[in-house]
Design a protein around this motif. Structure first.
Motif, mmCIF file in Angstrom:
data_model
loop_
_atom_site.group_PDB
_atom_site.id
_atom_site.type_symbol
_atom_site.label_atom_id
_atom_site.label_comp_id
_atom_site.label_asym_id
_atom_site.label_seq_id
_atom_site.Cartn_x
_atom_site.Cartn_y
_atom_site.Cartn_z
ATOM 1 N N SER A 67 38.004 91.474 99.414
ATOM 2 C CA SER A 67 36.695 91.293 98.548
ATOM 3 C C SER A 67 35.406 92.513 98.769
ATOM 4 N N GLY A 68 34.693 92.296 100.034
ATOM 5 C CA GLY A 68 34.025 93.077 100.741
ATOM 6 C C GLY A 68 32.937 91.963 101.292
ATOM 7 N N PHE A 69 33.420 90.749 100.907
ATOM 8 C CA PHE A 69 32.629 89.341 101.834
ATOM 9 C C PHE A 69 32.816 89.167 103.140
ATOM 10 N N LYS A 70 31.525 88.456 103.823
ATOM 11 C CA LYS A 70 31.569 88.360 104.995
ATOM 12 C C LYS A 70 31.316 86.916 105.141
ATOM 13 N N ILE A 71 32.794 86.428 105.941
ATOM 14 C CA ILE A 71 33.450 85.472 105.723
ATOM 15 C C ILE A 71 33.453 84.881 107.136
ATOM 16 N N LEU A 72 33.321 83.507 107.733
ATOM 17 C CA LEU A 72 33.286 82.657 109.242
ATOM 18 C C LEU A 72 34.481 81.521 108.364
ATOM 19 N N LEU A 73 35.063 81.731 109.219
ATOM 20 C CA LEU A 73 36.484 80.849 109.586
ATOM 21 C C LEU A 73 35.983 79.754 110.298
ATOM 22 N N VAL A 74 36.088 78.186 109.836
ATOM 23 C CA VAL A 74 35.864 77.474 111.045
ATOM 24 C C VAL A 74 37.362 76.700 111.859
ATOM 25 N N ASP A 75 37.249 76.523 112.334
ATOM 26 C CA ASP A 75 39.141 75.762 112.442
ATOM 27 C C ASP A 75 38.441 74.398 113.450
ATOM 28 N N LEU A 76 38.780 73.602 112.941
ATOM 29 C CA LEU A 76 38.690 72.133 113.700
ATOM 30 C C LEU A 76 39.799 71.575 113.199
ATOM 31 N N ASP A 77 40.601 71.580 113.625
ATOM 32 C CA ASP A 77 42.680 71.254 113.149
ATOM 33 C C ASP A 77 42.719 71.546 115.288
ATOM 34 N N ALA A 78 43.029 70.208 115.414
ATOM 35 C CA ALA A 78 43.410 70.534 117.310
ATOM 36 C C ALA A 78 44.401 71.241 116.695
ATOM 37 N N GLN A 79 45.423 71.533 115.695
ATOM 38 C CA GLN A 79 46.856 72.005 115.874
ATOM 39 C C GLN A 79 46.218 73.561 116.049
ATOM 40 N N ALA B 120 26.941 77.683 118.494
ATOM 41 C CA ALA B 120 27.611 78.681 117.457
ATOM 42 C C ALA B 120 27.713 80.273 117.451
ATOM 43 N N GLU B 121 26.207 80.445 117.348
ATOM 44 C CA GLU B 121 25.838 81.294 117.208
ATOM 45 C C GLU B 121 27.016 82.931 118.434
ATOM 46 N N GLU B 122 26.630 82.269 120.226
ATOM 47 C CA GLU B 122 27.097 83.064 121.204
ATOM 48 C C GLU B 122 28.732 82.899 120.631
ATOM 49 N N SER B 123 29.560 81.809 119.863
ATOM 50 C CA SER B 123 30.808 81.166 119.645
ATOM 51 C C SER B 123 32.069 82.189 119.115
ATOM 52 N N VAL B 124 30.591 82.614 117.837
ATOM 53 C CA VAL B 124 31.788 83.207 116.888
ATOM 54 C C VAL B 124 32.585 84.646 117.304
ATOM 55 N N MET B 125 33.709 85.133 116.896
ATOM 56 C CA MET B 125 34.524 86.307 117.586
ATOM 57 C C MET B 125 34.576 86.801 116.220
ATOM 58 N N GLU B 126 35.344 87.834 116.844
ATOM 59 C CA GLU B 126 35.935 88.624 115.554
ATOM 60 C C GLU B 126 37.190 88.627 115.829
ATOM 61 N N THR B 127 37.567 89.167 114.160
ATOM 62 C CA THR B 127 39.461 88.920 114.454
ATOM 63 C C THR B 127 40.155 90.668 114.109
ATOM 64 N N GLY B 128 38.968 91.199 114.181
ATOM 65 C CA GLY B 128 40.084 92.477 114.143
ATOM 66 C C GLY B 128 39.829 93.176 112.571
ATOM 67 N N TYR B 129 39.704 92.383 111.681
ATOM 68 C CA TYR B 129 39.704 92.002 110.453
ATOM 69 C C TYR B 129 38.006 92.455 109.822
ATOM 70 N N PRO B 130 37.580 93.496 109.184
ATOM 71 C CA PRO B 130 36.327 93.981 109.092
ATOM 72 C C PRO B 130 35.905 92.083 107.497
ATOM 73 N N GLY B 131 34.897 91.468 108.178
ATOM 74 C CA GLY B 131 33.837 90.384 107.516
ATOM 75 C C GLY B 131 34.779 89.593 107.985
ATOM 76 N N LEU B 132 35.915 89.475 108.427
ATOM 77 C CA LEU B 132 36.417 87.964 108.891
ATOM 78 C C LEU B 132 35.996 87.471 109.994
ATOM 79 N N PHE B 133 35.267 86.862 110.198
ATOM 80 C CA PHE B 133 34.773 85.865 111.411
ATOM 81 C C PHE B 133 34.929 84.715 112.191
ATOM 82 N N LEU B 134 35.562 83.835 113.026
ATOM 83 C CA LEU B 134 36.483 82.531 113.682
ATOM 84 C C LEU B 134 35.049 82.099 114.641
ATOM 85 N N LEU B 135 34.848 80.743 114.563
ATOM 86 C CA LEU B 135 34.362 79.483 115.338
ATOM 87 C C LEU B 135 35.987 78.870 115.643
#
Length: 278
Positions: free
Chosen positions: A31-43, A77-92
């Motif tokens: 929908s055009g928004f910039k998203i950061l997903l943070v994965d806090l699950d050990a799985q 956190a800044e240096e650890s954010v990764m691109e996911t290959g999807y525009p606007g979607l980033f991951l820790l």
């Protein structure tokens, strides 16, 4: 721009929480928004889904700057954010080491605001930050609740899931944390069964005003999409699953056709940065 922050939490596993987090993030990013997903699950299922497609099945061999390193203050956190290959979607990224971090740093249990401090420099870089927690109530959960504003609780209309809600909701209400219960989401819903209709009605009765109107129906599309490493919007964009998720995201995040169109216009008007020359 200051990010709106959400924590996805459930005391019971198997209610589709991570699939829900993933598809919510995709719906917002599409929908055009910039998203950061943070994965806090050990799985780390969220991380596996997003990175195995772009980095291959052995992506961890590259030595990720994942959340375990960030929480131990070995990486920012800044240096650890990764691109996911999807525009606007980033991951820790998540890590299998998350469950054992207190063995390496016992201060983690005494510093519930550490994650809030870690994420603070990122708050003006994203529209939404979504934290996917493990199905547990522990020091890591409390840290996520201190770092976010709203809690979304996906649940399934099944007896054990209802018991989990009966434990989780009063616990959240007692917690002296920043995050407050925002909405309970009825996930994996089978409207053609009397049991699911009955239990869904019971959830609404027990938690008036705290249950999202839009339910997410249980279909094969979510499982098939996850199996091939796609969001449901890519795998089956015209399916009831995709329609349910989009309608739910519009409800939860206050979106509308106008707000999405406005965001798309903003993106179109943003200057394009030329790639750096070597």
């Amino acid at each position: 721009m200051t990010a709106k922050t959400y924590c996805l939490l459930s005391k019971k596993g198997g209610v589709g929480k991570t699939t829900f987090a993933l598809n919510c993030a995709h719906a917002l990013a599409f929908s055009g928004f910039k998203i950061l997903l943070v994965d806090l699950d050990a799985q780390s299922n969220l991380t596996k889904h997003l990175l195995s497609k772009t980095r291959g099945e052995d992506f961890r061999k590259d030595g990720l700057n994942d959340m375990s390193k960030v929480l131990l203050l070995r990486r920012t956190a800044e240096e650890s954010v990764m691109e996911t290959g999807y525009p606007g979607l980033f991951l820790l990224a998540g890590s299998t080491e998350l469950d054992d971090l207190t063995l390496l740093d016992q201060r983690l249990t005494r510093e519930p605001k550490r994650m809030e401090t870690i994420l603070a420099p990122l708050m003006d870089q994203y529209d939404y930050i979504i934290v996917d927690c493990a199905p547990a109530l522990n020091w890591l959960t409390r840290m996520a609740l201190m770092a976010t504003k709203e809690v979304i609780v996906p649940t399934q209309p099944e007896a054990y899931a209802l018991q989990g809600l009966e434990d989780l909701v009063p616990w959240l209400d007692r917690m002296t944390a920043t995050a407050q219960l925002f909405k309970i989401v009825i996930n994996m819903y089978r409207g053609n069964t009397q049991l699911h209709r009955l239990l869904a009605d019971r959830i609404k009765t027990n938690y008036p005003g705290r249950v999202a109107k839009q339910k997410v129906r249980l279909t094969i599309d979510f499982a098939e999409a996850a199996r091939i490493g796609l969001s449901v919007f890519e795998h089956a964009p015209a399916s009831s699953s995709a329609m349910d998720m989009y309608a739910l995201c519009f409800e939860l995040f206050g979106l509308s056709a106008d707000s999405v169109a406005k965001r798309m216009k903003e993106i179109a008007s943003e200057p394009v940065t030329a790639p750096a020359t070597l």
